[in-house]
Scaffold this motif. Structure first.
Motif, PDB file in Angstrom:
ATOM      1  N   ILE A  99      -0.819  11.262  -7.491  1.00 39.64           N
ATOM      2  CA  ILE A  99      -1.826  12.396  -6.649  1.00 39.64           C
ATOM      3  C   ILE A  99      -2.792  11.390  -5.553  1.00 39.64           C
ATOM      4  O   ILE A  99      -3.501  10.471  -5.952  1.00 39.64           O
ATOM      5  N   GLU A 100      -2.269  11.566  -3.578  1.00 41.35           N
ATOM      6  CA  GLU A 100      -2.561  10.591  -3.051  1.00 41.35           C
ATOM      7  C   GLU A 100      -4.091  11.968  -1.768  1.00 41.35           C
ATOM      8  O   GLU A 100      -3.214  13.027  -1.182  1.00 41.35           O
ATOM      9  N   SER A 101      -4.915  11.439  -2.044  1.00 41.15           N
ATOM     10  CA  SER A 101      -5.977  11.481  -0.995  1.00 41.15           C
ATOM     11  C   SER A 101      -5.530  12.111   0.492  1.00 41.15           C
ATOM     12  O   SER A 101      -5.174  10.732   1.341  1.00 41.15           O
ATOM     13  N   VAL A 160       0.546   0.098  -6.728  1.00 42.84           N
ATOM     14  CA  VAL A 160      -0.931  -0.014  -8.213  1.00 42.84           C
ATOM     15  C   VAL A 160      -1.439   1.218  -7.647  1.00 42.84           C
ATOM     16  O   VAL A 160      -2.698   0.752  -6.564  1.00 42.84           O
ATOM     17  N   PRO A 161      -2.070   2.006  -8.654  1.00 44.00           N
ATOM     18  CA  PRO A 161      -3.146   2.789  -8.132  1.00 44.00           C
ATOM     19  C   PRO A 161      -4.035   2.696  -7.634  1.00 44.00           C
ATOM     20  O   PRO A 161      -4.857   1.153  -8.568  1.00 44.00           O
ATOM     21  N   ASP A 162      -4.867   3.236  -7.043  1.00 43.76           N
ATOM     22  CA  ASP A 162      -6.836   3.120  -6.978  1.00 43.76           C
ATOM     23  C   ASP A 162      -7.309   3.014  -8.276  1.00 43.76           C
ATOM     24  O   ASP A 162      -8.479   2.573  -8.544  1.00 43.76           O
ATOM     25  N   ARG A 185       1.146  -1.302   0.264  1.00 45.59           N
ATOM     26  CA  ARG A 185      -0.468   0.171   0.239  1.00 45.59           C
ATOM     27  C   ARG A 185       0.283   1.665  -0.203  1.00 45.59           C
ATOM     28  O   ARG A 185       1.518   1.886   0.497  1.00 45.59           O
ATOM     29  N   TYR A 186       0.646   2.016  -0.730  1.00 44.28           N
ATOM     30  CA  TYR A 186       1.390   3.677  -0.753  1.00 44.28           C
ATOM     31  C   TYR A 186       1.257   3.940   0.008  1.00 44.28           C
ATOM     32  O   TYR A 186       0.193   5.064   0.358  1.00 44.28           O
ATOM     33  N   ARG A 187       2.023   4.398   0.999  1.00 45.81           N
ATOM     34  CA  ARG A 187       1.428   4.919   1.626  1.00 45.81           C
ATOM     35  C   ARG A 187       2.813   5.801   2.396  1.00 45.81           C
ATOM     36  O   ARG A 187       4.548   5.729   2.587  1.00 45.81           O
ATOM     37  N   GLU A 188       3.270   7.532   2.793  1.00 48.37           N
ATOM     38  CA  GLU A 188       3.901   8.061   2.598  1.00 48.37           C
ATOM     39  C   GLU A 188       3.901   8.847   4.317  1.00 48.37           C
ATOM     40  O   GLU A 188       2.855   8.292   5.259  1.00 48.37           O
ATOM     41  N   ALA A 189       4.046   9.813   5.093  1.00 51.57           N
ATOM     42  CA  ALA A 189       3.842  10.219   6.069  1.00 51.57           C
ATOM     43  C   ALA A 189       2.014  10.748   5.863  1.00 51.57           C
ATOM     44  O   ALA A 189       1.373  10.609   5.297  1.00 51.57           O
ATOM     45  N   ALA A 190       1.316  10.003   7.186  1.00 49.98           N
ATOM     46  CA  ALA A 190      -0.210  11.043   6.896  1.00 49.98           C
ATOM     47  C   ALA A 190      -0.572  12.920   6.556  1.00 49.98           C
ATOM     48  O   ALA A 190       0.096  13.210   7.240  1.00 49.98           O
ATOM     49  N   VAL A 226      -6.643   7.471  -0.693  1.00 49.07           N
ATOM     50  CA  VAL A 226      -6.715   7.364  -2.160  1.00 49.07           C
ATOM     51  C   VAL A 226      -6.022   7.674  -2.983  1.00 49.07           C
ATOM     52  O   VAL A 226      -5.436   8.754  -3.011  1.00 49.07           O
ATOM     53  N   THR A 227      -5.262   6.589  -4.077  1.00 47.59           N
ATOM     54  CA  THR A 227      -4.236   7.139  -5.284  1.00 47.59           C
ATOM     55  C   THR A 227      -4.758   7.371  -6.366  1.00 47.59           C
ATOM     56  O   THR A 227      -5.298   6.169  -6.370  1.00 47.59           O
TER      57      THR A 227
END
Length: 266
Positions: free
Chosen positions: A66-68, A86-88, A43-48, A72-73
């Motif tokens: 783009i990340e929400s 793999v984006p959403d 799961r793509y995740r940097e700092a919240a 959501v990516t």
């Protein structure tokens, strides 16, 4: 209650990650405009992100990740690569070799094409988690075929109070009807190559009509092309060069003067 039944009960309480293309909420962007291959993490995740923030990473050419705030990516103009994840959701504005793929990863939940293979305009209005995505079609040049109606889409992303537009492979200035359908844009991702899309002078006219507070250039192939575009701004936009391809933007911190944010890579 057995452990298996208890687990099944808990699963019923968890809502699905995305809502399919059901009835979308009222568009804040339209209402305000018209009113008065690589190693892949699971799961793509940097700092919240904070609730008002959106993260943009310039992958290159016309692809942004783009990340929400809700995680959501989205990958724009997806041609098969999105920083190894793999984006959403992926959008493909125009059926051009570097802007789309016929073989998107089957794990991508939503693949939005900016053209309709069956003819006529493509129509999208998707609610995915905390993101709404819709499109406005434009025409493209078709070589010997002449102008091809509805061959490109401007995708609009409504995230965290921001209205974000990706102009895709825009080939002409926008009509009043198209501008009305787009609505307000706070951030616009704009191709500035000056040849494959449209002349830089015409693209500057489009930007003046859209009145976005932040403009991020893309699709320019060489630094010299970007420099020529910046020279044509004639002071209408401030210019902010970033050293990192990732930037976090928020409706709370939009610049007072319209600003061109240059992310490394082209």
């Amino acid at each position: 209650m057995t452990a298996l039944r208890f687990l099944a009960f808990l699963l019923l309480l968890v809502p699905p990650f995305t809502a399919a293309e059901a009835q979308a909420p009222v568009s804040e962007c339209l209402a305000m405009a018209q009113g008065p291959g690589l190693v892949q993490p699971a799961r793509y995740r940097e700092a919240a992100l904070e609730a008002s923030q959106v993260r943009f990473t310039f992958v290159g050419h016309s692809t942004f990740l783009i990340e929400s705030p809700g995680g959501v990516t989205i990958a724009t103009d997806y041609s098969g690569y999105a920083n190894g994840i793999v984006p959403d959701v992926v959008t493909m504005n125009h059926a051009h070799s570097t802007h789309y793929t016929d073989f998107p990863d089957p794990k991508i939940k939503h693949v939005l094409r900016g053209w309709n293979p069956q003819g006529g305009p493509a129509r999208h209005d998707l609610q995915a988690g905390d993101v709404r995505i819709r499109n406005v079609t434009t025409d493209i040049r078709g070589g010997a075929l002449g102008r091809v109606p509805d061959g490109n889409s401007i995708f609009i992303f409504e995230i965290a109070g921001l209205c974000i537009g990706h102009l895709g492979h825009l080939h002409h200035e926008l009509s009043p009807a198209q501008l009305g359908s787009i609505g307000r844009l706070d951030i616009v991702l704009v191709p500035v190559d000056g040849t494959y899309t449209m002349a830089q002078a015409n693209m500057l006219t489009v930007l003046k009509e859209l009145k976005a507070r932040i403009v991020i250039p893309m699709h320019y192939f060489r630094p010299e092309t970007l420099s020529r575009f910046i020279n044509g701004l004639s002071g209408t936009l401030a210019v902010d060069y970033k050293a990192d391809p990732t930037v976090i933007l928020s409706a709370k911190t939009l610049p007072e003067k319209p600003t061109l944010i240059v992310l490394p890579g082209y």
